[in-house]
Design a protein around this motif. Structure first.
Motif, short mmCIF file in Angstrom:
data_model
loop_
_atom_site.label_atom_id
_atom_site.label_comp_id
_atom_site.label_asym_id
_atom_site.label_seq_id
_atom_site.Cartn_x
_atom_site.Cartn_y
_atom_site.Cartn_z
N SER A 186 0.82 -1.29 -0.09
CA SER A 186 0.14 -0.06 -0.07
C SER A 186 0.79 1.33 0.04
O SER A 186 2.00 1.34 0.88
N ASP A 187 0.37 1.97 -0.78
CA ASP A 187 1.12 3.42 -0.71
C ASP A 187 0.52 4.32 -0.02
O ASP A 187 0.98 5.60 0.31
N VAL A 188 -0.72 4.12 0.55
CA VAL A 188 -1.39 4.94 1.70
C VAL A 188 -1.20 4.17 2.80
O VAL A 188 -1.09 2.96 2.86
N PRO A 189 -1.67 4.85 4.15
CA PRO A 189 -1.74 4.06 5.45
C PRO A 189 -2.40 2.77 5.44
O PRO A 189 -3.70 2.90 4.87
N LEU A 190 -1.73 1.92 5.81
CA LEU A 190 -2.54 0.43 5.96
C LEU A 190 -3.08 0.49 7.11
O LEU A 190 -2.29 0.40 7.96
N ILE A 191 -4.31 0.19 7.35
CA ILE A 191 -5.23 -0.05 8.57
C ILE A 191 -5.34 -1.60 8.89
O ILE A 191 -6.04 -2.05 7.63
N CYS A 192 -5.63 -2.16 9.86
CA CYS A 192 -5.85 -3.45 9.95
C CYS A 192 -6.40 -3.82 11.14
O CYS A 192 -6.16 -3.47 12.19
N ASP A 193 -7.69 -4.31 11.06
CA ASP A 193 -8.50 -5.00 12.28
C ASP A 193 -7.73 -6.58 12.50
O ASP A 193 -7.84 -7.25 11.54
N MET A 194 -7.00 -6.60 13.48
CA MET A 194 -6.10 -7.63 13.68
C MET A 194 -6.70 -8.49 15.01
O MET A 194 -6.04 -8.98 15.71
N SER A 195 -7.89 -8.40 15.34
CA SER A 195 -8.57 -8.64 16.51
C SER A 195 -8.26 -10.12 16.85
O SER A 195 -7.86 -10.41 17.83
N SER A 196 -8.38 -11.02 15.88
CA SER A 196 -8.09 -12.34 16.16
C SER A 196 -7.04 -13.10 15.74
O SER A 196 -7.06 -14.45 15.93
N ASN A 197 -5.99 -12.48 15.38
CA ASN A 197 -4.75 -13.09 15.12
C ASN A 197 -3.68 -12.14 15.56
O ASN A 197 -2.37 -12.90 15.13
N ILE A 198 -3.74 -11.12 16.19
CA ILE A 198 -2.62 -10.45 16.74
C ILE A 198 -1.81 -11.13 17.72
O ILE A 198 -2.41 -12.09 18.30
N LEU A 199 -0.46 -11.04 17.72
CA LEU A 199 0.34 -11.95 18.64
C LEU A 199 0.32 -13.52 18.28
O LEU A 199 1.11 -14.17 19.12
N SER A 200 0.02 -13.76 17.29
CA SER A 200 0.09 -15.14 16.80
C SER A 200 1.26 -15.48 15.97
O SER A 200 1.53 -16.77 15.86
N GLN A 201 1.94 -14.39 15.72
CA GLN A 201 3.11 -14.74 14.79
C GLN A 201 3.84 -13.35 14.72
O GLN A 201 3.12 -12.27 15.02
N PRO A 202 4.93 -13.50 14.37
CA PRO A 202 5.99 -12.08 14.32
C PRO A 202 5.08 -11.30 13.24
O PRO A 202 4.63 -11.77 12.14
N LEU A 203 5.45 -10.02 13.64
CA LEU A 203 4.75 -8.87 12.86
C LEU A 203 5.60 -7.69 12.24
O LEU A 203 6.25 -7.12 13.20
N ASP A 204 5.55 -7.17 10.99
CA ASP A 204 6.27 -6.20 10.77
C ASP A 204 5.47 -4.85 10.58
O ASP A 204 4.65 -4.53 9.97
N VAL A 205 5.33 -4.40 11.99
CA VAL A 205 4.49 -3.27 12.36
C VAL A 205 4.56 -2.06 11.66
O VAL A 205 3.84 -1.28 11.29
#
Length: 359
Positions: free
Chosen positions: A163-182
């Motif tokens: 994305s060239d614009v801000p990427l917004i994510c609803d991560m309610s049910s898989n946050i913290l389940s694997q490494p993530l590039d914030v």
């Protein structure tokens, strides 16, 4: 008999965390107070929230130019806060539609902005993630929004969208389940009641340059700047949820961090999907291929008339909360971080036995 809770949320919490909560419930660290009783302005809670943020930053490797906000209202609140803070009247925003929570977010955003659906999987009953190469993006979108894991449909994105614009994510049910590039995101938000802690809290991780652009008419409590400037203490926060979440973050670090969680979750998910795929058609999963969720596994029995008996037998075996969402029926096994491998092994053994007796 051990009980294994497969609820989609509020969901199972680490047993070690619950035992620590129990131990500290009436007297937190010799203060003579429960966390539920202490002032959110006092030194005791200051320590709790400061450590919780620091531990979350460590677990997710959150860059310094992002704010961590502990908010109330659930992900539903964020569906409105996002366009109210990141758009002005008449602006266009891009959304990917991959299921129930995407649809709900889209409906709310349409109250405040022109919503362009860049891609949708509704044509196949939300059973896949559309190929990114075919997305129809807006030239002037203020942001791109997607839901990384659809709790109800069991679809999980196997990639982070470009994305060239801000990427917004609803991560309610898989946050913290694997490494993530914030750093790939402008804003990540997640209801706490699945992989973080008790219900009643939402965590927002927002890049600092996106704060301070809310519409003039936005209520004070719906402005990200309000909470960022006050370090999540503008009003009385969900203090007990923050406390438990902080214990979960420490539990994650103690148990190997997100790399270990990724391996743990992949092992559990493979066991359930192998049981479904190897059942000779007795069980069926609606999602196939790389889009299958590691957190929420919906499945159907070949004969829906057996559903009630399956659930009754599962409960008798200590396997609870397996009934599928009312909008889709069938079964759903939610196997978040805190679900032990033994719980999934018990489920798979029960599924095999039930299929043998009724196949």
């Amino acid at each position: 008999m051990t009980t294994y809770n497969f609820s989609s949320g509020p969901a199972v919490l680490p047993r070690d965390v619950l035992l620590q909560v129990q131990q500290e419930l009436t007297d937190w660290h010799g203060s003579g107070m429960s966390v539920m009783e202490m002032s959110h302005r006092g030194p005791e809670f200051t320590q709790i929230i400061t450590e919780a943020e620091a531990d979350l930053r460590a677990v997710l490797a959150i860059p310094a130019n992002y704010k961590v906000l502990f908010l109330q209202g659930g992900a539903h609140f964020q569906f409105g806060m996002i366009p109210l803070n990141l758009t002005q009247p008449g602006d266009t925003v891009d959304y990917v539609n991959t299921g129930s929570w995407s649809k709900t977010a889209i409906k709310e955003a349409q109250r405040y902005a022109n919503v362009n659906i860049v891609a949708s999987s509704e044509d196949r009953n939300f059973s896949y993630v559309p190929d990114e190469a075919g997305w129809q993006r807006s030239a002037n979108a203020k942001y791109l929004h997607y839901c990384s894991n659809e709790t109800i449909g069991g679809v999980e994105f196997p990639f982070i969208p470009q994305s060239d614009v801000p990427l917004i994510c609803d991560m309610s049910s898989n946050i913290l389940s694997q490494p993530l590039d914030v750093s790939r995101y402008g804003l990540i938000y997640a209801g706490a009641q699945k992989n973080i802690g008790p219900s009643g809290m939402t965590i927002a991780i927002i890049r600092e340059d996106l704060i301070g652009h809310a519409r003039a008419e936005v209520p004070t409590m719906l402005n990200y700047k309000t909470h960022a400037d006050a370090s999540s203490l503008y009003n009385t926060p969900p203090s007990f949820a923050i406390y438990v979440a902080g214990l979960v973050f420490k539990w994650l670090q103690k148990n190997g961090g997100l790399d270990a969680m990724a391996r743990h979750n992949a092992t559990k998910a493979a066991l359930v999907y192998d049981a479904i795929d190897g059942s000779g058609g007795f069980y069926r999963a609606p999602v196939s291929g790389a889009c299958r969720s590691r957190m929420n596994v919906p499945f159907w029995l070949k004969d829906a008339a057996l559903d009630a008996e399956f659930l009754q037998g599962a409960e008798a075996a200590g396997l609870v909360q397996l009934k599928g969402h009312r909008s889709v029926g069938g079964m759903r096994a939610s196997i978040y971080n805190a679900m032990p491998l033994e719980g999934v092994q018990a489920l798979v053994a029960y599924m095999a036995d039930f299929a043998r007796r009724h196949g």
